[in-house]
Each structure stands twice: as structure tokens, then as C-alpha cells.
Design a protein around this motif. Structure first.
Motif, mmCIF file in Angstrom:
data_model
loop_
_atom_site.group_PDB
_atom_site.id
_atom_site.type_symbol
_atom_site.label_atom_id
_atom_site.label_comp_id
_atom_site.label_asym_id
_atom_site.label_seq_id
_atom_site.Cartn_x
_atom_site.Cartn_y
_atom_site.Cartn_z
ATOM 1 N N LEU A 255 30.363 35.032 49.015
ATOM 2 C CA LEU A 255 30.864 36.113 49.854
ATOM 3 C C LEU A 255 32.316 35.928 50.272
ATOM 4 O O LEU A 255 33.078 36.902 50.347
ATOM 5 C CB LEU A 255 29.987 36.255 51.104
ATOM 6 N N LEU A 256 32.713 34.688 50.547
ATOM 7 C CA LEU A 256 34.025 34.454 51.153
ATOM 8 C C LEU A 256 34.939 33.562 50.328
ATOM 9 O O LEU A 256 36.052 33.258 50.763
ATOM 10 C CB LEU A 256 33.840 33.827 52.547
ATOM 11 N N GLY A 257 34.504 33.134 49.148
ATOM 12 C CA GLY A 257 35.320 32.227 48.344
ATOM 13 C C GLY A 257 36.664 32.807 47.975
ATOM 14 O O GLY A 257 37.710 32.145 48.113
ATOM 15 N N SER A 258 36.691 34.055 47.511
ATOM 16 C CA SER A 258 37.950 34.689 47.115
ATOM 17 C C SER A 258 38.888 34.840 48.301
ATOM 18 O O SER A 258 40.112 34.684 48.173
ATOM 19 C CB SER A 258 37.675 36.060 46.484
ATOM 20 N N THR A 259 38.325 35.135 49.480
ATOM 21 C CA THR A 259 39.144 35.260 50.693
ATOM 22 C C THR A 259 39.789 33.928 51.052
ATOM 23 O O THR A 259 40.965 33.869 51.437
ATOM 24 C CB THR A 259 38.279 35.747 51.873
ATOM 25 N N LEU A 260 39.031 32.840 50.929
ATOM 26 C CA LEU A 260 39.581 31.511 51.215
ATOM 27 C C LEU A 260 40.716 31.169 50.263
ATOM 28 O O LEU A 260 41.735 30.591 50.667
ATOM 29 C CB LEU A 260 38.476 30.459 51.111
ATOM 30 N N LEU A 261 40.563 31.532 48.990
ATOM 31 C CA LEU A 261 41.636 31.279 48.028
ATOM 32 C C LEU A 261 42.899 32.041 48.423
ATOM 33 O O LEU A 261 44.013 31.502 48.329
ATOM 34 C CB LEU A 261 41.192 31.692 46.621
ATOM 35 N N SER A 262 42.743 33.276 48.855
ATOM 36 C CA SER A 262 43.900 34.082 49.260
ATOM 37 C C SER A 262 44.611 33.462 50.461
ATOM 38 O O SER A 262 45.838 33.476 50.541
ATOM 39 C CB SER A 262 43.455 35.509 49.598
ATOM 40 N N PHE B 121 44.927 30.377 51.152
ATOM 41 C CA PHE B 121 45.701 29.219 50.708
ATOM 42 C C PHE B 121 46.730 29.584 49.644
ATOM 43 O O PHE B 121 47.402 28.705 49.101
ATOM 44 C CB PHE B 121 44.760 28.140 50.159
ATOM 45 N N GLY B 122 46.843 30.875 49.334
ATOM 46 C CA GLY B 122 47.834 31.319 48.371
ATOM 47 C C GLY B 122 47.504 30.951 46.936
ATOM 48 O O GLY B 122 48.406 30.837 46.102
ATOM 49 N N ILE B 123 46.220 30.765 46.638
ATOM 50 C CA ILE B 123 45.797 30.410 45.282
ATOM 51 C C ILE B 123 45.340 31.674 44.565
ATOM 52 O O ILE B 123 44.468 32.398 45.057
ATOM 53 C CB ILE B 123 44.636 29.391 45.312
ATOM 54 N N THR B 124 45.930 31.953 43.411
ATOM 55 C CA THR B 124 45.528 33.127 42.655
ATOM 56 C C THR B 124 44.186 32.885 41.982
ATOM 57 O O THR B 124 43.853 31.755 41.626
ATOM 58 C CB THR B 124 46.571 33.482 41.587
ATOM 59 N N ILE B 125 43.440 33.950 41.796
ATOM 60 C CA ILE B 125 42.130 33.806 41.183
ATOM 61 C C ILE B 125 42.246 33.393 39.723
ATOM 62 O O ILE B 125 41.367 32.696 39.196
ATOM 63 C CB ILE B 125 41.330 35.131 41.311
ATOM 64 N N ALA C 139 44.512 31.287 38.485
ATOM 65 C CA ALA C 139 44.710 29.833 38.484
ATOM 66 C C ALA C 139 43.396 29.118 38.784
ATOM 67 O O ALA C 139 43.067 28.106 38.148
ATOM 68 C CB ALA C 139 45.763 29.445 39.527
ATOM 69 N N PHE C 140 42.638 29.652 39.727
ATOM 70 C CA PHE C 140 41.358 29.037 40.071
ATOM 71 C C PHE C 140 40.369 29.159 38.915
ATOM 72 O O PHE C 140 39.582 28.243 38.656
ATOM 73 C CB PHE C 140 40.780 29.696 41.321
ATOM 74 N N THR C 141 40.409 30.280 38.205
ATOM 75 C CA THR C 141 39.507 30.473 37.069
ATOM 76 C C THR C 141 39.798 29.469 35.966
ATOM 77 O O THR C 141 38.881 28.882 35.372
ATOM 78 C CB THR C 141 39.638 31.905 36.521
ATOM 79 N N ILE C 142 41.081 29.253 35.682
ATOM 80 C CA ILE C 142 41.458 28.282 34.654
ATOM 81 C C ILE C 142 41.042 26.873 35.079
ATOM 82 O O ILE C 142 40.453 26.115 34.290
ATOM 83 C CB ILE C 142 42.977 28.340 34.383
ATOM 84 N N ALA C 143 41.360 26.517 36.334
ATOM 85 C CA ALA C 143 40.981 25.187 36.836
ATOM 86 C C ALA C 143 39.467 25.017 36.825
ATOM 87 O O ALA C 143 38.955 23.946 36.465
ATOM 88 C CB ALA C 143 41.526 24.989 38.248
ATOM 89 N N GLY C 144 38.752 26.067 37.210
ATOM 90 C CA GLY C 144 37.301 25.999 37.190
ATOM 91 C C GLY C 144 36.750 25.830 35.790
ATOM 92 O O GLY C 144 35.783 25.086 35.568
ATOM 93 N N GLY C 145 37.366 26.509 34.832
ATOM 94 C CA GLY C 145 36.943 26.358 33.446
ATOM 95 C C GLY C 145 37.131 24.942 32.943
ATOM 96 O O GLY C 145 36.267 24.393 32.244
ATOM 97 N N VAL C 146 38.253 24.325 33.316
ATOM 98 C CA VAL C 146 38.499 22.935 32.925
ATOM 99 C C VAL C 146 37.444 22.010 33.540
ATOM 100 O O VAL C 146 36.919 21.103 32.884
ATOM 101 C CB VAL C 146 39.920 22.498 33.342
ATOM 102 N N LEU C 147 37.138 22.237 34.831
ATOM 103 C CA LEU C 147 36.130 21.422 35.513
ATOM 104 C C LEU C 147 34.763 21.569 34.845
ATOM 105 O O LEU C 147 34.082 20.569 34.564
ATOM 106 C CB LEU C 147 36.034 21.831 36.985
ATOM 107 N N ASN D 176 39.555 34.014 30.240
ATOM 108 C CA ASN D 176 39.705 35.084 31.229
ATOM 109 C C ASN D 176 40.860 34.797 32.188
ATOM 110 O O ASN D 176 41.628 35.698 32.536
ATOM 111 C CB ASN D 176 38.407 35.244 32.027
ATOM 112 N N GLY D 177 40.974 33.529 32.616
ATOM 113 C CA GLY D 177 42.051 33.168 33.536
ATOM 114 C C GLY D 177 43.424 33.321 32.902
ATOM 115 O O GLY D 177 44.358 33.833 33.532
ATOM 116 N N ILE D 178 43.549 32.893 31.654
ATOM 117 C CA ILE D 178 44.827 33.035 30.950
ATOM 118 C C ILE D 178 45.156 34.504 30.736
ATOM 119 O O ILE D 178 46.318 34.927 30.868
ATOM 120 C CB ILE D 178 44.776 32.280 29.602
ATOM 121 N N SER D 179 44.149 35.315 30.415
ATOM 122 C CA SER D 179 44.371 36.750 30.212
ATOM 123 C C SER D 179 44.862 37.416 31.490
ATOM 124 O O SER D 179 45.717 38.314 31.446
ATOM 125 C CB SER D 179 43.066 37.420 29.752
ATOM 126 N N GLN D 180 44.336 36.973 32.639
ATOM 127 C CA GLN D 180 44.768 37.539 33.913
ATOM 128 C C GLN D 180 46.160 37.060 34.299
ATOM 129 O O GLN D 180 46.971 37.830 34.820
ATOM 130 C CB GLN D 180 43.767 37.176 35.000
#
Length: 220
Positions: free
Chosen positions: A61-68, A70-74, A76-84, A205-209
Motif C-alpha cells: 500500500l505505501l511502498g511507492s510513497t516511501l520511495l517518493s 526518499f527521492g528514489i524513482t520506481i 531505479a528501484f525496479t532495476i535494483a529489485g531485479g538484480v536482488l 521493465n525498469g530500463i524501459s521506464q
């Protein structure tokens, strides 16, 4: 439209279920509840899944809001998440418990812990970094007000995954008798390959965005 919802539902459920990996959680669960009676084991399983559910629902519910915040784009988070997730998938392919889920120290310290259902079972084994990353990435295009159906699908997938995980944990004795180490390694490797494929899709998806010109989506 219906086909899109079915496709998204299957993708969301498979992604969350594979990352949680109930069979992997079962191995840790067996080791930390080895000297408990059946009643205490069921209590640990129920409480652990309940805590994990609260954590995952919160980040859905609130993950995307928390990223915003901290100034983290979704992207960048998608790419990092994919690597993880790719790293976790590699560990599964080699039939090892990923250190992103639970470390040897956490597993050892849990033996004498007063409440092992929250640590390490609920976190980081069930609702670890990989699972949290997955629900945030899945929910990035499903804000609460504008896409309630997609958000409901993700929450439903989380709940269904936790129900499956709970059933696997409370059936640990029966499963252990029927599934040997060889069978576990085969299933774990297959799930690892599928998780790696999901991780690669996240990265794409992250790279495409982040770089729409690379995929032609920014060309009109």
C-alpha cells in the motif's frame, strides 16, 4: 481487458509465491522448531505468517510513497529489485538458502530466541528484502485510488501465498517424510530459474521506464 487481469493475476501470484518459496521456509522452520511440540509449532507458523502479512500489506500500500519521500524513482528501484531477485534465484538454482533471506547467524541465534516467529521466520525468511521488493514493484502501477482492481489482485496474491506457506509449515512432518533432499533440490532449482526470469523481466521493465528511447517507447 479480462485477459490482462488474468495475466497480471498469474504473474503477481507466481512472483510472490516463488520469492517466498514455502519449501525453503519449511527447511528453516524445521530447524528452529525442532524441539517444540505440535501446538507450539502451529503457533509459531500462524504468528510468523501473520506478521509477514502485515509487513507485505504495508509495503504494498505505501511502498511507492516511501520511495517518493526518499527521492528514489520506481525505475531505479525496479532495476535494483531485479538484480536482488536474480541473486536470490541463483542461490536457489545452486540449492542454497539465500543470505538475502536468512543468514547463518540469524538462524543460529533464533535457536535460543524467545520469539522465533517474528525473527527469522516472518522476517527475513517470508517477508524478506526480495518479497518486499516484489510487492513494491508490482504495486507501482496500481495506486490505491486509480487502480483498485490491480491493487486488490496484489493483496489477494499476498494473502493466498501466506495461506499456502502456512499450510506447508503446519504440514512439515508429512512433507518431510515424502519429499527428500533430492526432490527438494529439483523443485528449488526450477523455482530459481523461474525467479531469475521474473528478475530479468523486472530489469527490462525498469530500463524501459528509465530510458524509453532505448526501447522506442519515447518515439512518437
Amino acid at each position: 481487458m479480462a485477459a490482462d487481469f488474468i495475466s497480471f493475476s498469474l504473474f503477481a501470484l507466481s512472483s510472490i509465491l516463488i520469492v517466498v518459496n514455502p519449501l525453503g521456509a519449511l527447511l528453516v522452520y524445521n530447524s528452529i522448531t525442532e524441539f517444540m511440540d505440535s501446538k507450539d509449532k502451529r503457533r509459531v507458523a500462524a504468528y510468523g505468517c501473520r506478521i509477514a502479512g502485515l509487513v507485505l500489506i504495508f509495503f504494498t500500500l505505501l511502498g511507492s510513497t516511501l520511495l517518493s519521500l526518499f527521492g528514489i524513482t520506481i525505475s531505479a528501484f525496479t532495476i535494483a529489485g531485479g538484480v536482488l531477485l536474480f541473486g536470490i534465484g541463483m542461490e536457489m538454482v545452486y540449492a542454497r538458502t539465500s543470505r538475502a533471506k536468512v543468514t547463518a547467524t540469524e538462524k543460529y541465534e533464533s535457536i535460543d530466541a524467545d520469539d522465533i516467529s517474528s525473527m527469522p521466520l516472518a522476517f527475513p525468511m517470508i517477508s524478506g528484502p526480495g518479497t518486499i521488493t516484489t510487492v513494491i514493484v508490482l504495486s507501482k502501477d496500481a495506486p490505491i485510488l486509480s487502480q483498485p482492481i490491480e491493487l486488490g489482485i496484489i493483496l489477494g496474491s499476498v494473502i493466498l501465498t501466506l495461506i499456502i506457506t502456512y499450510l506447508v509449515l503446519v504440514s512439515s512432518e508429512q512433507i518431510t517424510k515424502r519429499v527428500g533432499q533430492r526432490e527438494y533440490r529439483v523443485v528449488n532449482r526450477l523455482m530459481g530459474i523461474m525467479l531469475m526470469a521474473i528478475a530479468v523481466q523486472f530489469i527490462i521493465n525498469g530500463i524501459s521506464q528509465a530510458f524509453p528511447m532505448l526501447t522506442g517507447t519515447g518515439i512518437t
